[in-house]
Design an enzyme around this catalytic site. Structure first.
Site, PDB file in Angstrom:
ATOM      1  N   ASN A 176      29.673  23.339  -5.332  1.00 56.04           N
ATOM      2  CA  ASN A 176      30.192  22.373  -4.197  1.00 56.04           C
ATOM      3  C   ASN A 176      30.701  23.309  -2.737  1.00 56.04           C
ATOM      4  O   ASN A 176      30.620  22.882  -1.878  1.00 56.04           O
ATOM      5  CB  ASN A 176      31.044  21.400  -4.590  1.00 56.04           C
ATOM      6  CG  ASN A 176      30.738  20.468  -5.823  1.00 56.04           C
ATOM      7  OD1 ASN A 176      29.385  20.585  -5.820  1.00 56.04           O
ATOM      8  ND2 ASN A 176      31.419  19.804  -6.298  1.00 56.04           N
TER       9      ASN A 176
ATOM     10  N   ASP B  62      28.654  23.732 -10.607  1.00 55.51           N
ATOM     11  CA  ASP B  62      29.227  24.601  -9.879  1.00 55.51           C
ATOM     12  C   ASP B  62      28.451  24.759  -8.387  1.00 55.51           C
ATOM     13  O   ASP B  62      27.173  24.552  -8.163  1.00 55.51           O
ATOM     14  CB  ASP B  62      29.075  26.092 -10.612  1.00 55.51           C
ATOM     15  CG  ASP B  62      30.026  26.890  -9.914  1.00 55.51           C
ATOM     16  OD1 ASP B  62      30.970  26.631  -9.053  1.00 55.51           O
ATOM     17  OD2 ASP B  62      29.885  28.405 -10.440  1.00 55.51           O
TER      18      ASP B  62
ATOM     19  N   SER C 220      32.717  29.934 -18.725  1.00 58.16           N
ATOM     20  CA  SER C 220      34.090  29.568 -17.868  1.00 58.16           C
ATOM     21  C   SER C 220      34.848  28.613 -18.896  1.00 58.16           C
ATOM     22  O   SER C 220      35.271  27.546 -18.479  1.00 58.16           O
ATOM     23  CB  SER C 220      33.914  28.764 -16.486  1.00 58.16           C
ATOM     24  OG  SER C 220      33.335  29.641 -15.828  1.00 58.16           O
TER      25      SER C 220
ATOM     26  N   SER D 122      38.474  21.285 -14.978  1.00 56.24           N
ATOM     27  CA  SER D 122      38.960  22.166 -16.053  1.00 56.24           C
ATOM     28  C   SER D 122      40.347  22.416 -15.869  1.00 56.24           C
ATOM     29  O   SER D 122      41.012  22.360 -15.088  1.00 56.24           O
ATOM     30  CB  SER D 122      38.267  23.732 -15.751  1.00 56.24           C
ATOM     31  OG  SER D 122      39.135  24.454 -14.683  1.00 56.24           O
ATOM     32  N   SER D 123      40.867  22.822 -17.128  1.00 57.76           N
ATOM     33  CA  SER D 123      42.228  23.128 -17.290  1.00 57.76           C
ATOM     34  C   SER D 123      42.996  24.199 -16.030  1.00 57.76           C
ATOM     35  O   SER D 123      44.027  24.330 -15.979  1.00 57.76           O
ATOM     36  CB  SER D 123      42.844  23.468 -18.669  1.00 57.76           C
ATOM     37  OG  SER D 123      42.167  24.665 -19.037  1.00 57.76           O
ATOM     38  N   GLU D 124      41.818  25.089 -15.829  1.00 57.59           N
ATOM     39  CA  GLU D 124      42.255  25.948 -14.752  1.00 57.59           C
ATOM     40  C   GLU D 124      42.076  25.385 -12.949  1.00 57.59           C
ATOM     41  O   GLU D 124      42.565  26.377 -12.389  1.00 57.59           O
ATOM     42  CB  GLU D 124      41.226  27.387 -14.694  1.00 57.59           C
ATOM     43  CG  GLU D 124      41.487  28.050 -16.133  1.00 57.59           C
ATOM     44  CD  GLU D 124      40.784  27.474 -17.236  1.00 57.59           C
ATOM     45  OE1 GLU D 124      39.860  26.621 -17.291  1.00 57.59           O
ATOM     46  OE2 GLU D 124      41.528  27.622 -18.445  1.00 57.59           O
ATOM     47  N   ASN D 125      41.632  24.442 -13.220  1.00 59.31           N
ATOM     48  CA  ASN D 125      41.299  23.933 -11.544  1.00 59.31           C
ATOM     49  C   ASN D 125      42.772  23.423 -11.179  1.00 59.31           C
ATOM     50  O   ASN D 125      42.663  23.368  -9.719  1.00 59.31           O
ATOM     51  CB  ASN D 125      40.541  22.698 -11.864  1.00 59.31           C
ATOM     52  CG  ASN D 125      39.025  23.231 -11.886  1.00 59.31           C
ATOM     53  OD1 ASN D 125      38.119  22.278 -12.221  1.00 59.31           O
ATOM     54  ND2 ASN D 125      38.636  24.410 -11.419  1.00 59.31           N
TER      55      ASN D 125
END
Length: 253
Positions: free
Chosen positions: A35, A33, A209, A78-81
């Site tokens: 970047n 985390d 997360s 992630s699947s949320e990205n």
């Protein structure tokens, strides 16, 4: 004291004075985390932060091998990205392509086995083919395992595992009481990997997360303030030393 070491000390609290036992975690997972914030502080576009983050992936995977870590799992997408802007998602996919093309030969030469967790088949056909080829080319390697989490979400992983076991029970293949913790673990994306020992999250955020929720049940958690592009070999060494100072009881005394 360097910034990474200071972050590790803050996370440890009163355990900081406990001597390092020299224990090396077999399986380390990292939530990479920071970047975007790294780039923002330098007045650079977010892409520059992601590119610097890939360079850190390269350094940390090498350092993990040198430390004797058997499995390193990196939360890459992630699947949320998917909720991020389309241009940023496209940039991330492009960096993934470059990493595989540029680093696959080194993984093969260093006897590293590449493994993917998550539903990466949602990616474009050419990227899926590239990933499949990389996994196949390292499948016979017997050294450490580099695990990349792509389109991964722990809740979806658990739901899928439960559905598969429920379908087998409904078909009469297994009895409901056969759905044990061991049975669930055998259905998870991480089956066959060493138990998860240590989860590191960079950038100062202190949450999982939706990452390896089942696997992290008794893992040690370490949250450091260092942004991912600045997390270097020394910071990983500090994290391993912090792990060595932890007293792991697994619910016992």
């Amino acid at each position: 004291m360097s910034p990474p070491a200071a972050s590790a000390q803050v996370a440890l609290g009163s355990l900081a004075a406990v001597p390092d036992t020299g224990a090396v975690p077999r399986h380390v997972a990292i939530i990479m985390d920071g970047n975007g914030r790294w780039a923002k502080r330098r007045l650079l576009p977010r892409f520059a932060g992601h590119k610097a983050g890939v360079d850190t992936v390269r350094r940390i995977t090498r350092a993990a091998r040198a430390l004797g870590i058997e499995a390193l799992t990196l939360y890459a997408f992630s699947s949320e990205n998917w909720r991020r802007p389309e241009a940023e998602v496209s940039d991330l996919m492009g960096l993934l392509r470059l990493f595989i093309r540029n680093d696959l030969a080194e993984l093969v030469a260093d006897n590293v086995r590449l493994r993917i967790i998550g539903d990466y088949r949602r990616f474009s056909a050419d990227l899926v083919a590239l990933i499949d080829d990389a996994v196949a080319r390292t499948a016979s390697n017997t050294g450490p395992t580099l695990v990349i989490a792509l389109n991964y979400g722990a809740q979806a992983e658990l739901v899928a595992a439960a559905q598969r076991l429920a379908a087998r029970a409904a078909a009469g293949e297994i009895a409901p009481e056969a759905i044990t913790a061991e049975a669930i673990e055998a259905e998870l994306d991480t089956h066959g990997l060493p138990p998860l020992d240590l989860v590191i999250r960079t950038s100062g955020e202190q949450r999982l997360s939706n990452f390896l929720l089942w696997q992290a049940a008794y893992a040690e958690l370490l949250f450091v303030d260092t942004l991912w592009p600045d997390f270097d070999e020394a910071a990983l060494g500090e994290a391993v030393a912090a792990f060595g100072r932890r007293q792991r009881r697994f619910g016992g005394l």
